[in-house]
Design an enzyme around this catalytic site. Structure first.
Site, PDB file in Angstrom:
ATOM      1  NE  ARG A 230      66.101  19.722  50.128  1.00  0.00           N
ATOM      2  CZ  ARG A 230      65.991  18.887  49.506  1.00  0.00           C
ATOM      3  NH1 ARG A 230      66.647  17.780  49.690  1.00  0.00           N
ATOM      4  NH2 ARG A 230      65.005  18.763  48.625  1.00  0.00           N
TER       5      ARG A 230
ATOM      6  CE  LYS B 102      62.818  26.471  41.233  1.00  0.00           C
ATOM      7  NZ  LYS B 102      62.671  24.884  41.305  1.00  0.00           N
TER       8      LYS B 102
END
Length: 461
Positions: free
Chosen positions: A315, A239
């Site tokens: 997820r 990120k």
């Protein structure tokens, strides 16, 4: 331990607090002073009433324009934050539709302060419990919310996977629950390959783990699964710095299901169910053994997953936990996760989308959310997008290209692993209050927990 501001005893020392809508009649008991002081009843306005000796005999609090009442939650929390020290009671006739339960809870929520690293004084104004309000229930709900806030607000250095497991163990001890934790390489042996794969690059003292908390053994089975990514660097798809700054909150789903579990236990709601909380706790770190773009992982369920972005790791860990939960075929399975930026683009920070195939369950959740001022918004499990999560080289794709419908495709991915539960709902929460609001200071915040708590009787009927 999170604490709540105590309510005031119903004593003769309590001062009256009149609630006044904008431009409405001022109570005669208040005298002429409010008019002299220019009090109009605008939202959040306070007018202190002096007595003949120069002391304080009461106050007026402005509720604002009734036509704009829906623009804010917990309006009375502003009074809790601004009134002088002392005990107060709601005086006179309360406005039509005034929600005493919400007012009392908002007053308690205004008392939250995160003081682990710096001293912070709580509001000193206390409220005499309004007639008809269950004070014990309000305290239990506020305490569960404070637990969630404390966990999210704690920096990742002090809230790694082991610390999150310790927090769950502390809760289990307090509510009489059993807890087991599977750690590091034992995850592979136990059949949780994706939880291990996401967390294996972290330092040894921050190894991945699966937390499994159980309370009660009779009644409908309710399983809560919370994403516990204690810090998310993005992995090899690192990120940028601006996006990494809030990643201590990426365990907000775990924090919320723990807070909800405390609410269920302390309000007595858990006594009619078999409650289970599953938290895959990991740190998504960068190291030589980190998962790579292009890798294909095999899940607990046996489905293979192509990794097209290591920053779509939540997820993956949820998938193994959901598959484990679904093996017991619970009556209700709920997942909560700070999962996608797409949800924030669609609905902003205040409103978490939720996904549920069962119309009756979705209606019950939406109705309860409105009743308790804990907003949520239903989004579709849109079947035509299923092909977007099917890459061909593997059964599933963890990060479909194109950038559209990101929250929906993430929910569709998770649903593949929840098969077996009688009812499944997924909440894509934000877990953070970006600017202070009444009863919700800037920082970590629970979302949808109170809505679920209120809806559970109907969901399990």
């Amino acid at each position: 331990m999170p604490t709540t501001t105590v309510f005031a005893p119903n004593s003769a020392d309590a001062r009256p607090l009149w609630l006044v809508a904008k431009d409405s009649l001022i109570p005669a008991e208040a005298g002429r002073w409010p008019s002299v002081a220019g009090f109009t009843g605008k939202a959040g306005e306070i007018c202190l009433l002096p007595d003949d000796a120069g002391g304080l005999r009461g106050a007026l609090f402005g509720l604002g324009d009734p036509a704009r009442a829906g623009r804010g939650r917990f309006p009375l929390a502003r009074a809790a934050e601004a009134l002088p020290a002392g005990d107060w009671y709601l005086a006179g006739d309360l406005p039509d539709g005034f929600d005493r339960d919400q007012a009392a809870l908002g007053w308690l929520l205004a008392g939250y302060r995160f003081d682990r690293y710096a001293s912070a004084s709580a509001p000193r104004a206390r409220l005499v419990v309004p007639d008809g309000v269950d004070a014990a229930r309000a305290r239990a709900i506020a305490a569960g919310e404070f637990l969630t806030r404390d966990l999210i607000n704690t920096p990742a250095a002090d809230m790694g996977p082991a610390d999150l497991a310790d927090a769950a163990a502390d809760l289990a001890s307090r509510i009489g629950a059993a807890i087991t934790v599977i750690t590091d390489d034992a995850l592979i042996e136990a059949g949780f390959p994706m939880i291990h794969a996401v967390g294996r690059a972290a330092a040894a003292d921050r190894a991945p783990r699966l937390i499994d908390l159980r309370l009660g053994g009779s009644g409908p089975a309710v399983t809560l699964v919370g994403k516990g990514v204690c810090f998310d660097t993005g992995g090899l798809n690192l990120k940028p710095g601006a996006s990494m700054g809030l990643m201590k909150k990426d365990m907000g789903g775990a924090a919320t299901v723990l807070g909800l579990a405390q609410m269920l236990a302390e309000t007595g709601a858990a006594s009619g169910m078999s409650l289970r909380v599953l938290i895959p706790a990991v740190e998504n770190a960068v190291a030589g053994n980190a998962i790579r773009p292009g890798d294909i992982l095999r899940s607990r369920k046996g489905l293979t997953v192509e990794i097209n972005n290591t920053d779509a790791e939540g997820r993956l860990v949820l998938a193994d936990a959901l598959a484990f939960a679904a093996e017991e075929k619970p009556a209700l399975l709920i997942s909560m996760a700070t999962l996608t930026g797409a949800a924030r683009v669609a609905l902003g920070p205040d409103i978490p989308p939720f996904y549920c195939d069962d119309d009756d369950a979705a209606t019950a959740l939406s109705r309860a959310a409105t009743a308790v001022a804990d907003p949520i918004w239903r989004m579709p499990f849109w079947a035509p997008y299923e092909s977007l999560i099917e890459p061909g080289i593997a059964d599933l794709d963890n990060a479909p290209s194109g950038g559209m419908a990101g929250s929906i495709t993430a929910a569709l991915f998770l649903r593949r692993f929840a098969e077996g539960a009688a009812r499944y709902a997924h909440f894509d929460i934000y877990g953070w209050q970006p600017t202070a609001a009444p009863g919700r200071p800037k920082g970590g915040v629970g979302q949808a927990a109170r809505a679920i708590l209120a809806a559970l009787p109907e969901l399990l009927a």
